[in-house]
Design a protein around this motif. Sequence first.
Motif, PDB file in Angstrom:
ATOM      1  N   UNK A   1       0.812  -1.207   0.000  1.00 45.56           N
ATOM      2  CA  UNK A   1       0.000   0.000   0.000  1.00 45.56           C
ATOM      3  C   UNK A   1       0.849   1.262   0.000  1.00 45.56           C
ATOM      4  N   UNK A   2       2.021   1.196  -0.623  1.00 44.27           N
ATOM      5  CA  UNK A   2       2.963   2.313  -0.632  1.00 44.27           C
ATOM      6  C   UNK A   2       3.374   2.639  -2.063  1.00 44.27           C
ATOM      7  N   UNK A   3       3.842   3.870  -2.230  1.00 45.95           N
ATOM      8  CA  UNK A   3       4.435   4.258  -3.496  1.00 45.95           C
ATOM      9  C   UNK A   3       5.836   3.667  -3.599  1.00 45.95           C
ATOM     10  N   UNK A   4       6.254   3.320  -4.798  1.00 47.20           N
ATOM     11  CA  UNK A   4       7.626   2.878  -5.006  1.00 47.20           C
ATOM     12  C   UNK A   4       8.543   4.051  -4.665  1.00 47.20           C
ATOM     13  N   UNK A   5       9.554   3.849  -3.786  1.00 41.69           N
ATOM     14  CA  UNK A   5      10.393   4.971  -3.339  1.00 41.69           C
ATOM     15  C   UNK A   5      11.453   5.371  -4.358  1.00 41.69           C
ATOM     16  N   UNK A   6      11.058   5.536  -5.594  1.00 45.77           N
ATOM     17  CA  UNK A   6      11.970   5.959  -6.646  1.00 45.77           C
ATOM     18  C   UNK A   6      12.552   7.330  -6.291  1.00 45.77           C
ATOM     19  N   UNK A   7      13.873   7.446  -6.285  1.00 49.47           N
ATOM     20  CA  UNK A   7      14.516   8.715  -5.992  1.00 49.47           C
ATOM     21  C   UNK A   7      14.767   8.985  -4.521  1.00 49.47           C
ATOM     22  N   UNK A   8      14.233   8.146  -3.628  1.00 48.35           N
ATOM     23  CA  UNK A   8      14.492   8.306  -2.198  1.00 48.35           C
ATOM     24  C   UNK A   8      15.932   7.877  -1.921  1.00 48.35           C
ATOM     25  N   UNK A   9      16.686   8.616  -1.099  1.00 48.08           N
ATOM     26  CA  UNK A   9      18.074   8.227  -0.824  1.00 48.08           C
ATOM     27  C   UNK A   9      18.162   6.824  -0.214  1.00 48.08           C
ATOM     28  N   UNK A  10      19.085   6.034  -0.718  1.00 50.69           N
ATOM     29  CA  UNK A  10      19.264   4.672  -0.224  1.00 50.69           C
ATOM     30  C   UNK A  10      20.551   4.078  -0.745  1.00 50.69           C
ATOM     31  N   UNK A  11      20.722   2.787  -0.534  1.00 50.04           N
ATOM     32  CA  UNK A  11      21.941   2.094  -0.937  1.00 50.04           C
ATOM     33  C   UNK A  11      21.580   0.787  -1.619  1.00 50.04           C
ATOM     34  N   UNK A  12      22.563   0.193  -2.274  1.00 49.41           N
ATOM     35  CA  UNK A  12      22.388  -1.155  -2.816  1.00 49.41           C
ATOM     36  C   UNK A  12      23.748  -1.844  -2.827  1.00 49.41           C
ATOM     37  N   UNK A  13      23.767  -3.179  -2.776  1.00 50.09           N
ATOM     38  CA  UNK A  13      25.047  -3.902  -2.688  1.00 50.09           C
ATOM     39  C   UNK A  13      25.988  -3.641  -3.855  1.00 50.09           C
ATOM     40  N   UNK A  14      25.426  -3.474  -5.050  1.00 50.11           N
ATOM     41  CA  UNK A  14      26.282  -3.321  -6.218  1.00 50.11           C
ATOM     42  C   UNK A  14      27.058  -2.007  -6.176  1.00 50.11           C
ATOM     43  N   UNK A  15      26.376  -0.917  -5.821  1.00 54.36           N
ATOM     44  CA  UNK A  15      27.065   0.363  -5.698  1.00 54.36           C
ATOM     45  C   UNK A  15      28.055   0.339  -4.541  1.00 54.36           C
ATOM     46  N   UNK A  16      27.638  -0.232  -3.413  1.00 57.84           N
ATOM     47  CA  UNK A  16      28.502  -0.257  -2.238  1.00 57.84           C
ATOM     48  C   UNK A  16      29.792  -1.017  -2.520  1.00 57.84           C
ATOM     49  N   UNK A  17      29.697  -2.083  -3.296  1.00 56.46           N
ATOM     50  CA  UNK A  17      30.881  -2.892  -3.605  1.00 56.46           C
ATOM     51  C   UNK A  17      31.923  -2.116  -4.408  1.00 56.46           C
ATOM     52  N   UNK A  18      31.485  -1.061  -5.105  1.00 48.40           N
ATOM     53  CA  UNK A  18      32.410  -0.270  -5.925  1.00 48.40           C
ATOM     54  C   UNK A  18      33.000   0.911  -5.164  1.00 48.40           C
ATOM     55  N   UNK A  19      32.645   1.058  -3.890  1.00 51.29           N
ATOM     56  CA  UNK A  19      33.106   2.215  -3.125  1.00 51.29           C
ATOM     57  C   UNK A  19      34.627   2.202  -3.009  1.00 51.29           C
ATOM     58  N   UNK A  20      35.297   3.321  -3.309  1.00 54.08           N
ATOM     59  CA  UNK A  20      36.768   3.357  -3.272  1.00 54.08           C
ATOM     60  C   UNK A  20      37.354   3.201  -1.874  1.00 54.08           C
ATOM     61  N   UNK A  21      36.533   3.273  -0.835  1.00 61.19           N
ATOM     62  CA  UNK A  21      37.036   3.054   0.515  1.00 61.19           C
ATOM     63  C   UNK A  21      37.309   1.581   0.801  1.00 61.19           C
ATOM     64  N   UNK A  22      36.827   0.700  -0.089  1.00 59.84           N
ATOM     65  CA  UNK A  22      36.987  -0.736   0.079  1.00 59.84           C
ATOM     66  C   UNK A  22      38.088  -1.267  -0.824  1.00 59.84           C
ATOM     67  N   UNK A  23      38.741  -2.323  -0.352  1.00 61.12           N
ATOM     68  CA  UNK A  23      39.673  -3.050  -1.215  1.00 61.12           C
ATOM     69  C   UNK A  23      39.254  -4.513  -1.240  1.00 61.12           C
ATOM     70  N   UNK A  24      39.418  -5.113  -2.391  1.00 62.58           N
ATOM     71  CA  UNK A  24      39.037  -6.518  -2.534  1.00 62.58           C
ATOM     72  C   UNK A  24      40.084  -7.412  -1.887  1.00 62.58           C
ATOM     73  N   UNK A  25      39.615  -8.383  -1.114  1.00 59.75           N
ATOM     74  CA  UNK A  25      40.504  -9.347  -0.471  1.00 59.75           C
ATOM     75  C   UNK A  25      40.658 -10.594  -1.319  1.00 59.75           C
ATOM     76  N   UNK A  26      39.544 -11.189  -1.690  1.00 56.04           N
ATOM     77  CA  UNK A  26      39.575 -12.412  -2.484  1.00 56.04           C
ATOM     78  C   UNK A  26      38.183 -12.735  -2.995  1.00 56.04           C
ATOM     79  N   UNK A  27      38.147 -13.669  -3.906  1.00 61.06           N
ATOM     80  CA  UNK A  27      36.895 -14.173  -4.463  1.00 61.06           C
ATOM     81  C   UNK A  27      36.799 -15.657  -4.145  1.00 61.06           C
TER      82      UNK A  27
END
Length: 216
Positions: free
Chosen positions: A182-208
């Motif tokens: 019963x809500x509007x889709x929060x298009x444009x509301x500030x938020x996060x997602x795993x894909x963007x967060x994974x690209x954050x330059x504050x992080x370094x990859x350890x391993x896969x």
Amino acid sequence: MLKLPLYIGITCTMLAYACNKQSLRTGDLLFQVGQESAMGGAITAATGGKSELKFTHVGIAICCEKADSVLEATSNGGVRMTALQEFLNKSARMDGQPLVVAKRLKDTAGVASAVARARTFLGQPYDYSFRPDNGKLYCSELVWESYLAPDGRRIFPARPMNFRAADGSMPPFWNELFAKLGEEIPEGVPGTNPNDMAQDPQLRELFRCFRRSARP
């Protein structure tokens, strides 16, 4: 019978997967490509971009307690502690190995405080509304709320959320979900997602936890 001593160190390994014999520490972030689901597909369509992997989930590694675990916010149980092996089992696979990438903050000074803060959210329900400050949390929102700078600012940025696919259409999953809420889709509301967060330059990859097979 001679008993070997049990060594408990400050790091833990990725169990049977070994992950190139690298070590995981409490507070590292585990970015996961989830198994196919309606929600995962909708997240990928909206946030996948041009990145190599389309992460649909992120959790916080908790190591060297009674068992290695992941602190995560899931649609099945809200904010909970999940056994590391169970977390890996929930991943999509490449050649039988889990599509999980471990990353660590380059500046680890505040990680212990972040983990302690994340633990205070245990038991909170999953945030199907994807809105901030409503007493509920989705996976990357848990990380966003937990990892703070010394002055109290969240270290990961929130950006206007996009729920639309690359062609501009709205995946049916989102229309159906928010109609039920019963809500509007929060298009444009500030938020996060795993894909963007994974690209954050504050992080370094350890391993896969997987390797690409050589294919013609």
